[in-house]
Design a protein around this motif. Structure first.
Motif, PDB file in Angstrom:
ATOM      1  N   TYR A  89       0.833  -1.205   0.000  1.00 39.41           N
ATOM      2  CA  TYR A  89       0.000   0.000   0.000  1.00 39.41           C
ATOM      3  C   TYR A  89       0.869   1.257   0.000  1.00 39.41           C
ATOM      4  O   TYR A  89       0.618   2.196  -0.758  1.00 39.41           O
ATOM      5  N   ARG A  90       1.911   1.254   0.833  1.00 37.66           N
ATOM      6  CA  ARG A  90       2.814   2.409   0.887  1.00 37.66           C
ATOM      7  C   ARG A  90       3.544   2.597  -0.441  1.00 37.66           C
ATOM      8  O   ARG A  90       3.753   3.720  -0.887  1.00 37.66           O
ATOM      9  N   ASP A  91       3.958   1.491  -1.069  1.00 37.89           N
ATOM     10  CA  ASP A  91       4.604   1.582  -2.381  1.00 37.89           C
ATOM     11  C   ASP A  91       3.664   2.198  -3.403  1.00 37.89           C
ATOM     12  O   ASP A  91       4.071   3.028  -4.221  1.00 37.89           O
ATOM     13  N   MET A  92       2.397   1.773  -3.378  1.00 38.78           N
ATOM     14  CA  MET A  92       1.401   2.291  -4.310  1.00 38.78           C
ATOM     15  C   MET A  92       1.184   3.796  -4.078  1.00 38.78           C
ATOM     16  O   MET A  92       1.125   4.572  -5.029  1.00 38.78           O
ATOM     17  N   GLN A  93       1.102   4.204  -2.805  1.00 38.42           N
ATOM     18  CA  GLN A  93       0.916   5.623  -2.483  1.00 38.42           C
ATOM     19  C   GLN A  93       2.127   6.441  -2.911  1.00 38.42           C
ATOM     20  O   GLN A  93       1.991   7.539  -3.450  1.00 38.42           O
ATOM     21  N   SER A  94       3.322   5.898  -2.700  1.00 40.98           N
ATOM     22  CA  SER A  94       4.551   6.582  -3.091  1.00 40.98           C
ATOM     23  C   SER A  94       4.607   6.763  -4.609  1.00 40.98           C
ATOM     24  O   SER A  94       4.975   7.836  -5.105  1.00 40.98           O
ATOM     25  N   GLY A 112      -3.989   8.366  -7.810  1.00 43.11           N
ATOM     26  CA  GLY A 112      -5.134   9.020  -7.184  1.00 43.11           C
ATOM     27  C   GLY A 112      -6.399   8.634  -7.920  1.00 43.11           C
ATOM     28  O   GLY A 112      -6.632   7.462  -8.212  1.00 43.11           O
ATOM     29  N   ASP A 113      -7.199   9.624  -8.272  1.00 45.65           N
ATOM     30  CA  ASP A 113      -8.451   9.385  -9.000  1.00 45.65           C
ATOM     31  C   ASP A 113      -8.269   9.423 -10.503  1.00 45.65           C
ATOM     32  O   ASP A 113      -9.221   9.237 -11.250  1.00 45.65           O
ATOM     33  N   GLN A 114      -7.063   9.703 -10.964  1.00 45.70           N
ATOM     34  CA  GLN A 114      -6.787   9.887 -12.384  1.00 45.70           C
ATOM     35  C   GLN A 114      -6.310   8.585 -13.030  1.00 45.70           C
ATOM     36  O   GLN A 114      -5.425   7.919 -12.507  1.00 45.70           O
ATOM     37  N   THR A 115      -6.903   8.236 -14.173  1.00 45.99           N
ATOM     38  CA  THR A 115      -6.419   7.122 -14.988  1.00 45.99           C
ATOM     39  C   THR A 115      -5.709   7.709 -16.196  1.00 45.99           C
ATOM     40  O   THR A 115      -6.239   8.584 -16.878  1.00 45.99           O
ATOM     41  N   ALA A 144       2.047   6.875  -6.648  1.00 45.46           N
ATOM     42  CA  ALA A 144       1.023   7.856  -7.040  1.00 45.46           C
ATOM     43  C   ALA A 144       1.550   9.271  -6.837  1.00 45.46           C
ATOM     44  O   ALA A 144       1.361  10.133  -7.705  1.00 45.46           O
ATOM     45  N   ARG A 145       2.227   9.520  -5.721  1.00 46.93           N
ATOM     46  CA  ARG A 145       2.805  10.847  -5.485  1.00 46.93           C
ATOM     47  C   ARG A 145       3.856  11.182  -6.542  1.00 46.93           C
ATOM     48  O   ARG A 145       3.917  12.307  -7.043  1.00 46.93           O
ATOM     49  N   GLU A 146       4.675  10.186  -6.906  1.00 44.62           N
ATOM     50  CA  GLU A 146       5.711  10.404  -7.917  1.00 44.62           C
ATOM     51  C   GLU A 146       5.087  10.722  -9.278  1.00 44.62           C
ATOM     52  O   GLU A 146       5.544  11.613  -9.992  1.00 44.62           O
ATOM     53  N   ILE A 147       4.028  10.006  -9.631  1.00 45.64           N
ATOM     54  CA  ILE A 147       3.339  10.251 -10.910  1.00 45.64           C
ATOM     55  C   ILE A 147       2.726  11.650 -10.924  1.00 45.64           C
ATOM     56  O   ILE A 147       2.890  12.399 -11.894  1.00 45.64           O
ATOM     57  N   VAL A 192       9.264   8.586 -15.479  1.00 47.61           N
ATOM     58  CA  VAL A 192       8.914   7.892 -14.249  1.00 47.61           C
ATOM     59  C   VAL A 192       8.513   6.457 -14.602  1.00 47.61           C
ATOM     60  O   VAL A 192       7.928   6.208 -15.660  1.00 47.61           O
ATOM     61  N   ARG A 193       8.867   5.520 -13.728  1.00 42.44           N
ATOM     62  CA  ARG A 193       8.502   4.117 -13.952  1.00 42.44           C
ATOM     63  C   ARG A 193       7.226   3.825 -13.177  1.00 42.44           C
ATOM     64  O   ARG A 193       7.126   4.181 -11.998  1.00 42.44           O
ATOM     65  N   VAL A 194       6.263   3.184 -13.847  1.00 40.30           N
ATOM     66  CA  VAL A 194       4.942   2.970 -13.243  1.00 40.30           C
ATOM     67  C   VAL A 194       4.528   1.505 -13.321  1.00 40.30           C
ATOM     68  O   VAL A 194       4.974   0.767 -14.201  1.00 40.30           O
ATOM     69  N   ASP A 195       3.681   1.110 -12.389  1.00 36.89           N
ATOM     70  CA  ASP A 195       2.974  -0.156 -12.477  1.00 36.89           C
ATOM     71  C   ASP A 195       1.767   0.110 -13.353  1.00 36.89           C
ATOM     72  O   ASP A 195       1.020   1.061 -13.111  1.00 36.89           O
TER      73      ASP A 195
END
Length: 105
Positions: A11-16, A86-89, A18-21, A65-68
């Motif tokens: 969860y923390r990785d996912m939040q991190s 976040g809420d953005q796709t 999202a902030r980076e994106i 940036v590298r993304v999942d």
């Protein structure tokens, strides 16, 4: 029962990420390959009914940036991906070599 620590870490990785994106998005619009670059008139396209999980490099303006992401379609040269922050796709086309399959843990 699972490992609550691993779940919290994911969860923390996912939040991190999202902030980076979202921070990268302040540097400019999400870049995507053009139809000419993908050669869509000459190259076959595959659409995946069950998108595959991948890791991909994307670019917002000059910021990479590298993304999942999910691989939703592809050509022999390019990959059509989508990812969330976040809420953005976000959806874009990237070169195929910018994408690797996400190996399950």
């Amino acid at each position: 029962m699972g490992n609550p620590g691993a779940t919290l870490s994911a969860y923390r990785d996912m939040q991190s990420q999202a902030r980076e994106i979202l921070a990268a998005a302040t540097h400019g619009p999400l870049q995507s390959l053009t139809e000419r670059e993908m050669d869509v008139r000459e190259q076959p396209m595959t659409i995946y009914p069950r998108p595959k999980r991948v890791r991909a490099w994307v670019r917002f303006g000059p910021k990479a940036v590298r993304v999942d992401a999910k691989l939703v379609r592809s050509t022999p040269l390019a990959a059509g991906i989508e990812f969330r922050a976040g809420d953005q796709t976000y959806r874009c086309w990237v070169w195929g070599n910018a994408v690797v399959l996400d190996e399950p843990a």
